[in-house]
Motif scaffolding. Structure first.
Motif, short mmCIF file in Angstrom:
data_model
loop_
_atom_site.label_atom_id
_atom_site.label_comp_id
_atom_site.label_asym_id
_atom_site.label_seq_id
_atom_site.Cartn_x
_atom_site.Cartn_y
_atom_site.Cartn_z
N UNK A 53 3.48 -5.52 -13.28
CA UNK A 53 2.40 -5.35 -12.30
C UNK A 53 2.07 -3.88 -12.03
N UNK A 54 2.83 -2.95 -12.63
CA UNK A 54 2.59 -1.53 -12.40
C UNK A 54 1.65 -0.97 -13.45
N UNK A 55 0.65 -0.22 -13.00
CA UNK A 55 -0.21 0.52 -13.93
C UNK A 55 0.52 1.77 -14.39
N UNK A 56 -0.01 2.41 -15.40
CA UNK A 56 0.57 3.66 -15.89
C UNK A 56 0.56 4.71 -14.77
N UNK A 57 -0.51 4.75 -14.01
CA UNK A 57 -0.63 5.73 -12.93
C UNK A 57 0.43 5.47 -11.84
N UNK A 58 0.68 4.19 -11.55
CA UNK A 58 1.70 3.86 -10.55
C UNK A 58 3.10 4.22 -11.05
N UNK A 59 3.34 4.02 -12.32
CA UNK A 59 4.63 4.43 -12.90
C UNK A 59 4.79 5.95 -12.82
N UNK A 60 3.71 6.67 -13.11
CA UNK A 60 3.77 8.14 -13.04
C UNK A 60 4.08 8.60 -11.61
N UNK A 61 3.51 7.91 -10.63
CA UNK A 61 3.80 8.25 -9.23
C UNK A 61 5.27 8.03 -8.92
N UNK B 58 0.78 -1.23 0.00
CA UNK B 58 0.00 0.00 0.00
C UNK B 58 0.81 1.28 0.00
N UNK B 59 2.12 1.19 -0.32
CA UNK B 59 2.98 2.37 -0.20
C UNK B 59 3.50 2.87 -1.55
N UNK B 60 2.71 2.67 -2.60
CA UNK B 60 3.10 3.13 -3.93
C UNK B 60 3.21 4.64 -4.06
N UNK B 61 2.59 5.36 -3.13
CA UNK B 61 2.63 6.83 -3.17
C UNK B 61 3.89 7.40 -2.52
N UNK B 62 4.76 6.52 -2.02
CA UNK B 62 5.98 7.02 -1.37
C UNK B 62 7.26 6.38 -1.93
N UNK B 63 7.14 5.78 -3.11
CA UNK B 63 8.30 5.23 -3.79
C UNK B 63 8.77 6.23 -4.84
N UNK B 64 10.06 6.56 -4.82
CA UNK B 64 10.60 7.54 -5.76
C UNK B 64 11.66 6.90 -6.64
N UNK B 65 11.62 7.25 -7.91
CA UNK B 65 12.62 6.73 -8.85
C UNK B 65 13.98 7.33 -8.56
N UNK B 66 15.00 6.49 -8.71
CA UNK B 66 16.39 6.95 -8.67
C UNK B 66 17.23 6.01 -9.50
N UNK B 67 18.21 6.53 -10.19
CA UNK B 67 19.06 5.68 -11.03
C UNK B 67 20.36 5.29 -10.33
N UNK B 68 20.79 6.08 -9.36
CA UNK B 68 22.11 5.92 -8.75
C UNK B 68 23.18 5.95 -9.84
N UNK B 69 23.03 6.87 -10.78
CA UNK B 69 23.99 7.00 -11.87
C UNK B 69 25.35 7.40 -11.32
N UNK B 70 26.34 6.57 -11.64
CA UNK B 70 27.71 6.89 -11.23
C UNK B 70 28.51 7.19 -12.50
N UNK B 71 29.46 6.38 -12.87
CA UNK B 71 30.31 6.73 -14.02
C UNK B 71 29.77 6.23 -15.35
N UNK B 72 28.59 5.63 -15.33
CA UNK B 72 27.97 5.16 -16.58
C UNK B 72 26.66 5.95 -16.79
N UNK B 73 26.68 7.02 -17.57
CA UNK B 73 25.48 7.84 -17.75
C UNK B 73 24.26 7.08 -18.23
N UNK B 74 24.47 6.03 -19.03
CA UNK B 74 23.34 5.28 -19.59
C UNK B 74 22.61 4.45 -18.54
#
Length: 342
Positions: free
Chosen positions: A317-325, A287-303
């Protein structure tokens, strides 16, 4: 007549249900392509880059499948980067100019605004170079950075720095509830500036790769409980979401609704099927999909930015709305970029 109406209503209901199921499936199949807030990239200086290109084959967990301690771990590690096992490895830049150009391309191409973590001089410089793509975040570690809470307060205010993080004390064997951190948390709470705290895995073999004081047990999110009770107005992002302590994380999210998590790096540190089933899906289903934030942890590989985006977009299993969140809405709310965001 009554039987006829019942049949008609049943057909209409079935049709509506089928349409709803089709829309749900369509929603799950859609890749999110809107703006993205990356809560977790690193600002490197020219001297931070290796003198030669290194090739990475994600995931990290499969990089060294077995190790005989008769060998030196660092030698085995370096061999893997010099002789990648995969067909299309990520290759680190050959020059700092190449590094910057590739980062800029990744940010613009993927519509990313990045919370960039680094030393004061570096994040200010990056903010000037990429004013529309960078949110500066002041990196900090006890024992490495000789800066007092008052000095930090002045730097934050004078330079409009939005986040304190990555707070990487775990690499020095220092827990998040170490009393030495309390004056910094207090200052952040008073300024209403969020903190981003490293709780989770480093690279494989971290204690043998320059961080002998690193302790995996300090990843446990329960160690934040003292901090959250003492500073209830403090905004906290748990970087790497305290992996692998998922059950402990969930109980902290349950009891402390102000806490958010950043998935940075773990989505490519493990096979994505494992990340999906035992980490991301479990947090979402709890029930905590509203508090998950995307991060890449990009270090020396920009891609790694695009690679990390694809892993989230591919989650079945993620809806479009959940991905947007995950990609934007939750971080926007946490950072208060949009006061109207729910």
């Amino acid at each position: 007549m009554r039987l006829y109406l019942i049949i008609i209503l049943s057909i209409i209901t079935l049709s509506c249900n089928n349409k709803k199921q089709e829309l749900n499936l369509l929603s799950q199949d859609r890749a999110y392509n809107g703006p993205i807030i990356d809560m977790h990239i690193h600002v490197d200086k020219p001297e931070d880059l290796p003198p030669f290109s290194l090739s990475l084959c994600p995931p990290f967990s499969n990089l060294i499948e077995h190790f005989d301690p008769i060998n030196e771990f660092e030698d085995v590690w370096n061999e893997k980067f010099n002789n990648p096992d995969c067909e299309n490895p990520l290759v680190s830049p050959k020059s700092y100019q190449d590094y910057q150009q590739r980062i800029e391309k990744q940010l613009k191409q993927n519509k990313v605004i990045a919370v960039a973590s680094g030393a004061f001089e570096d994040i200010v410089k990056w903010k000037l170079e990429y004013p529309k793509q960078i949110i500066p975040s002041l990196e900090f570690r006890i024992g490495r950075d000789s800066i007092s809470p008052e000095q930090m307060k002045t730097i934050l205010i004078d330079n409009d720095i939005k986040v304190i993080g990555e707070i990487s004390n775990q690499y020095f064997g220092i827990a998040p509830n170490d009393p030495r951190m309390f004056p910094y948390y207090k200052m952040a709470e008073e300024l209403d500036i969020p903190v981003a705290i490293h709780l989770g895995s480093g690279i494989p073999g971290t204690p043998y790769m320059g961080y002998p004081k690193y302790e995996a047990k300090l990843s446990n999110p329960l160690l934040l409980e003292d901090v959250l009770k003492r500073y209830p107005k403090l905004r906290v992002s748990i970087m790497h979401y305290g992996e692998p302590f998922i059950d402990e994380l969930i109980t902290m999210l349950y009891h402390y609704p102000q806490v958010y998590v950043d998935i940075g790096g773990i989505q490519w540190a493990y096979p994505k099927e494992y990340f999906y089933e035992y980490h991301l899906k479990k947090i979402v289903v709890a029930g905590f999909g509203k508090r998950i934030m995307y991060g890449s942890d990009m270090i020396i590989w920009p891609e790694l930015i695009e690679h990390s985006i694809n892993i989230i977009n591919d989650a079945p299993f993620l809806s479009y709305e959940q991905k947007a969140d995950i990609f934007y809405n939750n971080a926007s709310r946490f950072l208060r970029l949009n006061p109207r965001q729910n």
